[in-house]
Motif scaffolding. Sequence first.
Motif, short mmCIF file in Angstrom:
data_model
loop_
_atom_site.label_atom_id
_atom_site.label_comp_id
_atom_site.label_asym_id
_atom_site.label_seq_id
_atom_site.Cartn_x
_atom_site.Cartn_y
_atom_site.Cartn_z
N LYS A 190 -7.88 -19.96 -13.31
CA LYS A 190 -8.12 -20.64 -12.04
C LYS A 190 -6.89 -21.36 -11.51
O LYS A 190 -6.74 -21.55 -10.30
CB LYS A 190 -9.26 -21.65 -12.19
CG LYS A 190 -10.64 -21.02 -12.18
CD LYS A 190 -11.74 -22.01 -12.45
CE LYS A 190 -11.78 -23.14 -11.48
NZ LYS A 190 -12.93 -24.04 -11.69
N ASP A 246 -3.85 -20.31 -11.65
CA ASP A 246 -2.81 -19.36 -11.26
C ASP A 246 -3.17 -18.77 -9.88
O ASP A 246 -3.95 -17.83 -9.78
CB ASP A 246 -2.70 -18.25 -12.31
CG ASP A 246 -1.55 -17.30 -12.04
OD1 ASP A 246 -1.12 -17.16 -10.86
OD2 ASP A 246 -1.09 -16.67 -13.00
N LYS A 247 -2.60 -19.35 -8.84
CA LYS A 247 -2.93 -18.92 -7.48
C LYS A 247 -2.59 -17.46 -7.23
O LYS A 247 -3.31 -16.76 -6.53
CB LYS A 247 -2.23 -19.82 -6.47
CG LYS A 247 -2.74 -21.25 -6.49
CD LYS A 247 -2.12 -22.07 -5.39
CE LYS A 247 -2.46 -23.53 -5.47
NZ LYS A 247 -3.80 -23.89 -5.77
N ASN A 248 -1.51 -16.97 -7.82
CA ASN A 248 -1.13 -15.58 -7.65
C ASN A 248 -2.18 -14.66 -8.29
O ASN A 248 -2.56 -13.64 -7.71
CB ASN A 248 0.25 -15.32 -8.26
CG ASN A 248 0.75 -13.92 -7.97
OD1 ASN A 248 0.62 -13.43 -6.86
ND2 ASN A 248 1.31 -13.29 -8.98
N LYS A 268 -1.59 -10.60 -16.73
CA LYS A 268 -1.57 -12.07 -16.86
C LYS A 268 -1.54 -12.40 -18.35
O LYS A 268 -2.34 -11.91 -19.13
CB LYS A 268 -2.83 -12.65 -16.19
CG LYS A 268 -3.07 -14.11 -16.47
CD LYS A 268 -2.06 -14.98 -15.79
CE LYS A 268 -2.42 -16.46 -16.02
NZ LYS A 268 -1.32 -17.34 -15.73
N LEU A 278 -5.36 -15.35 -8.76
CA LEU A 278 -6.57 -15.41 -7.93
C LEU A 278 -6.42 -14.57 -6.66
O LEU A 278 -7.36 -13.88 -6.26
CB LEU A 278 -6.89 -16.86 -7.56
CG LEU A 278 -7.33 -17.76 -8.71
CD1 LEU A 278 -7.52 -19.18 -8.22
CD2 LEU A 278 -8.60 -17.23 -9.36
N LYS A 279 -5.24 -14.59 -6.08
CA LYS A 279 -4.99 -13.79 -4.88
C LYS A 279 -5.11 -12.31 -5.21
O LYS A 279 -5.75 -11.54 -4.46
CB LYS A 279 -3.58 -14.11 -4.35
CG LYS A 279 -3.22 -13.43 -3.07
CD LYS A 279 -1.83 -13.87 -2.64
CE LYS A 279 -1.38 -13.12 -1.42
NZ LYS A 279 -0.01 -13.50 -1.02
N GLN A 280 -4.53 -11.87 -6.32
CA GLN A 280 -4.63 -10.48 -6.73
C GLN A 280 -6.08 -10.12 -7.04
O GLN A 280 -6.54 -9.02 -6.69
CB GLN A 280 -3.77 -10.22 -7.96
CG GLN A 280 -2.30 -10.26 -7.70
CD GLN A 280 -1.51 -10.04 -8.98
OE1 GLN A 280 -1.95 -9.35 -9.88
NE2 GLN A 280 -0.35 -10.66 -9.07
N LYS A 314 -8.83 -11.42 -5.80
CA LYS A 314 -9.59 -11.30 -4.55
C LYS A 314 -9.25 -10.01 -3.82
O LYS A 314 -10.14 -9.38 -3.25
CB LYS A 314 -9.31 -12.50 -3.66
CG LYS A 314 -9.98 -13.76 -4.14
CD LYS A 314 -9.65 -14.94 -3.27
CE LYS A 314 -10.26 -16.21 -3.84
NZ LYS A 314 -9.86 -17.42 -3.11
N SER A 315 -8.00 -9.61 -3.88
CA SER A 315 -7.61 -8.38 -3.17
C SER A 315 -8.14 -7.12 -3.87
O SER A 315 -8.18 -6.05 -3.27
CB SER A 315 -6.10 -8.29 -3.01
OG SER A 315 -5.47 -8.05 -4.25
N ASN A 316 -8.55 -7.25 -5.13
CA ASN A 316 -9.07 -6.11 -5.88
C ASN A 316 -10.60 -6.03 -5.88
O ASN A 316 -11.17 -5.12 -6.45
CB ASN A 316 -8.58 -6.13 -7.32
CG ASN A 316 -7.16 -5.63 -7.45
OD1 ASN A 316 -6.91 -4.46 -7.26
ND2 ASN A 316 -6.24 -6.53 -7.72
#
Length: 93
Positions: free
Chosen positions: A78, A80-82, A40, A84-86, A88-90
């Motif tokens: 905050k 950048d939805k992508n 990022k 945040l998704k990454q 959370k998945s980590n």
Amino acid sequence: TLPVVLNMPLHPANIALLSTADRRMLNSAISKVCSGQSAKYVDLLGSSKFLPADFSDSVHLRASASKKLFDELVLELKSDKNFLKQLKSNLPK
């Protein structure tokens, strides 16, 4: 791991030394490297949020401006939805 590359804010006097073309070229090069590494990129180099009084010299922020820097970084991440998704998945399950 989700690396974040922060292009730090600079004193306006230093920014004035860079042409618009040079700033674009610098941003493009950093952005390209970050994309290739799935990092990022947060660019605060020319942020108008940082005033001359926020700097202790032409490069370094005063301690009092560190909260402003942190707040700007958090806002950017905050929004950048992508990212945040990454993130959370980590997280550990």
